[in-house]
Design a protein around this motif. Structure first.
Motif, PDB file in Angstrom:
ATOM      1  N   VAL A 120      10.384   5.098  -5.873  1.00  0.00           N
ATOM      2  CA  VAL A 120       9.211   5.141  -6.897  1.00  0.00           C
ATOM      3  C   VAL A 120       9.980   6.820  -6.715  1.00  0.00           C
ATOM      4  N   PRO A 121      10.420   7.320  -8.051  1.00  0.00           N
ATOM      5  CA  PRO A 121      10.901   8.900  -8.171  1.00  0.00           C
ATOM      6  C   PRO A 121       9.129   9.472  -7.718  1.00  0.00           C
ATOM      7  N   PRO A 122       9.330  11.165  -7.167  1.00  0.00           N
ATOM      8  CA  PRO A 122       7.605  11.430  -7.087  1.00  0.00           C
ATOM      9  C   PRO A 122       7.427  11.685  -8.139  1.00  0.00           C
ATOM     10  N   SER A 123       7.569  12.053  -9.190  1.00  0.00           N
ATOM     11  CA  SER A 123       6.972  12.940 -10.578  1.00  0.00           C
ATOM     12  C   SER A 123       6.106  11.554 -11.306  1.00  0.00           C
ATOM     13  N   THR A 124       6.506   9.962 -10.455  1.00  0.00           N
ATOM     14  CA  THR A 124       5.778   8.869 -12.009  1.00  0.00           C
ATOM     15  C   THR A 124       4.366   8.865 -11.858  1.00  0.00           C
ATOM     16  N   PRO A 125       3.971   8.701 -12.838  1.00  0.00           N
ATOM     17  CA  PRO A 125       2.317   8.442 -12.667  1.00  0.00           C
ATOM     18  C   PRO A 125       2.161   7.358 -11.690  1.00  0.00           C
ATOM     19  N   ALA A 126       0.455   7.735 -10.899  1.00  0.00           N
ATOM     20  CA  ALA A 126       0.276   7.337 -10.226  1.00  0.00           C
ATOM     21  C   ALA A 126       0.113   5.243 -10.064  1.00  0.00           C
ATOM     22  N   GLY A 127      -0.494   4.988 -11.530  1.00  0.00           N
ATOM     23  CA  GLY A 127      -0.521   3.692 -12.252  1.00  0.00           C
ATOM     24  C   GLY A 127       0.437   3.244 -11.761  1.00  0.00           C
ATOM     25  N   ILE A 128       1.564   3.399 -12.179  1.00  0.00           N
ATOM     26  CA  ILE A 128       2.900   3.336 -12.533  1.00  0.00           C
ATOM     27  C   ILE A 128       3.946   2.992 -11.450  1.00  0.00           C
ATOM     28  N   ALA A 129       3.648   4.212 -10.192  1.00  0.00           N
ATOM     29  CA  ALA A 129       4.368   3.762  -8.681  1.00  0.00           C
ATOM     30  C   ALA A 129       3.129   3.049  -7.689  1.00  0.00           C
ATOM     31  N   GLU A 130       2.203   2.690  -8.157  1.00  0.00           N
ATOM     32  CA  GLU A 130       1.467   2.208  -7.560  1.00  0.00           C
ATOM     33  C   GLU A 130       1.848   0.205  -7.770  1.00  0.00           C
ATOM     34  N   LYS A 131       1.144  -0.128  -8.985  1.00  0.00           N
ATOM     35  CA  LYS A 131       2.187  -1.397  -9.243  1.00  0.00           C
ATOM     36  C   LYS A 131       3.948  -1.550  -8.916  1.00  0.00           C
ATOM     37  N   ALA A 132       4.543  -0.691  -8.940  1.00  0.00           N
ATOM     38  CA  ALA A 132       6.117  -0.916  -8.914  1.00  0.00           C
ATOM     39  C   ALA A 132       6.179  -0.797  -7.360  1.00  0.00           C
ATOM     40  N   MET A 133       5.605  -0.407  -6.673  1.00  0.00           N
ATOM     41  CA  MET A 133       5.375  -0.582  -4.832  1.00  0.00           C
ATOM     42  C   MET A 133       5.126  -2.054  -5.009  1.00  0.00           C
ATOM     43  N   ALA A 134       3.995  -2.399  -5.137  1.00  0.00           N
ATOM     44  CA  ALA A 134       2.968  -3.494  -5.395  1.00  0.00           C
ATOM     45  C   ALA A 134       4.203  -5.044  -5.567  1.00  0.00           C
ATOM     46  N   ARG A 135       4.950  -4.571  -6.892  1.00  0.00           N
ATOM     47  CA  ARG A 135       6.323  -5.546  -7.317  1.00  0.00           C
ATOM     48  C   ARG A 135       7.185  -5.527  -6.164  1.00  0.00           C
ATOM     49  N   ALA A 136       7.253  -4.702  -5.734  1.00  0.00           N
ATOM     50  CA  ALA A 136       8.657  -4.757  -4.784  1.00  0.00           C
ATOM     51  C   ALA A 136       8.085  -4.989  -4.063  1.00  0.00           C
ATOM     52  N   ALA A 137       6.754  -5.235  -3.191  1.00  0.00           N
ATOM     53  CA  ALA A 137       6.388  -5.739  -1.799  1.00  0.00           C
ATOM     54  C   ALA A 137       6.052  -7.562  -2.428  1.00  0.00           C
ATOM     55  N   ASP A 138       6.387  -7.753  -3.598  1.00  0.00           N
ATOM     56  CA  ASP A 138       6.081  -9.476  -3.391  1.00  0.00           C
ATOM     57  C   ASP A 138       6.909 -10.321  -2.722  1.00  0.00           C
ATOM     58  N   PRO A 139       6.739 -11.017  -1.734  1.00  0.00           N
ATOM     59  CA  PRO A 139       7.756 -11.782  -1.830  1.00  0.00           C
ATOM     60  C   PRO A 139       8.353 -12.692  -2.417  1.00  0.00           C
ATOM     61  N   ASP A 140       8.047 -12.961  -3.556  1.00  0.00           N
ATOM     62  CA  ASP A 140       8.550 -14.070  -4.860  1.00  0.00           C
ATOM     63  C   ASP A 140       9.351 -12.669  -5.631  1.00  0.00           C
ATOM     64  N   ASN A 141       9.731 -11.189  -5.551  1.00  0.00           N
ATOM     65  CA  ASN A 141      10.000 -10.813  -6.125  1.00  0.00           C
ATOM     66  C   ASN A 141      11.184 -11.305  -6.361  1.00  0.00           C
TER      67      ASN A 141
END
Length: 176
Positions: free
Chosen positions: A113-134
């Motif tokens: 996730v790019p460092p400049s990404t807002p916290a809420g978007i970054a956290e949701k993106a990381m959670a989606r990437a870690a989802d085994p069903d992704n």
């Protein structure tokens, strides 16, 4: 001085704790193993903590593969603790992807996730990437708003290749 020593970078400071979300289980169908949100584009500040965290989870990391234009600087080898990690820089690697290889030959693919990404978007993106069903690739996770739920397609809506006409068609399973 040996050639290897000339290309090895030692990091003297204590590594920072990475903002990292990893899948709880490794699923065969998953595209990514998790997401990482670095604080900067400085590999010397960001990679040691990440390497230590990945090594604790998957075993010693021996190599990183990264996009050649995403980071502020490059190195061939980086000393992290008592280990040396090799780095490969490639223009063909997705800028939002980091590939780590362990000593056992396991590959760990992370959304970056790019460092400049807002916290809420970054956290949701990381959670989606870690989802085994992704099943989305790194770039698709950040291009599509993470707030939007993934649309599940009906089997009849899945595209299919028409062998007769050489084009993609909608597959309608209602027809016999």
């Amino acid at each position: 001085m040996s050639t290897a020593a000339q290309h090895t970078t030692d990091v003297a400071s204590t590594p920072s704790s990475p903002r990292l979300v990893l899948a709880t289980v490794r699923a065969r169908q998953a595209v990514l193993d998790g997401g990482w949100w670095p604080r900067s584009r400085d590999p010397f500040a960001e990679f040691p903590g990440l390497v230590e965290a990945l090594s604790a989870r998957y075993g010693p990391v021996r190599q990183l593969m990264l996009n050649s234009s995403t980071w502020d600087s490059r190195f061939k080898r980086l000393t992290v603790g008592d280990r040396v990690v090799r780095a490969g820089w490639f223009a063909s690697v997705d800028p939002m992807l980091l590939i780590a290889t362990t000593d056992r030959g396991e590959q760990v693919d992370l959304l970056v996730v790019p460092p400049s990404t807002p916290a809420g978007i970054a956290e949701k993106a990381m959670a989606r990437a870690a989802d085994p069903d992704n099943r989305r690739r790194a770039q698709a996770i950040l291009v599509d708003p993470p707030e939007a739920p993934a649309r599940t397609r009906d089997a009849r809506e899945q595209p299919a290749w028409d062998n007769e006409g050489g084009r993609v068609i909608a597959l309608d399973r209602r027809r016999p």
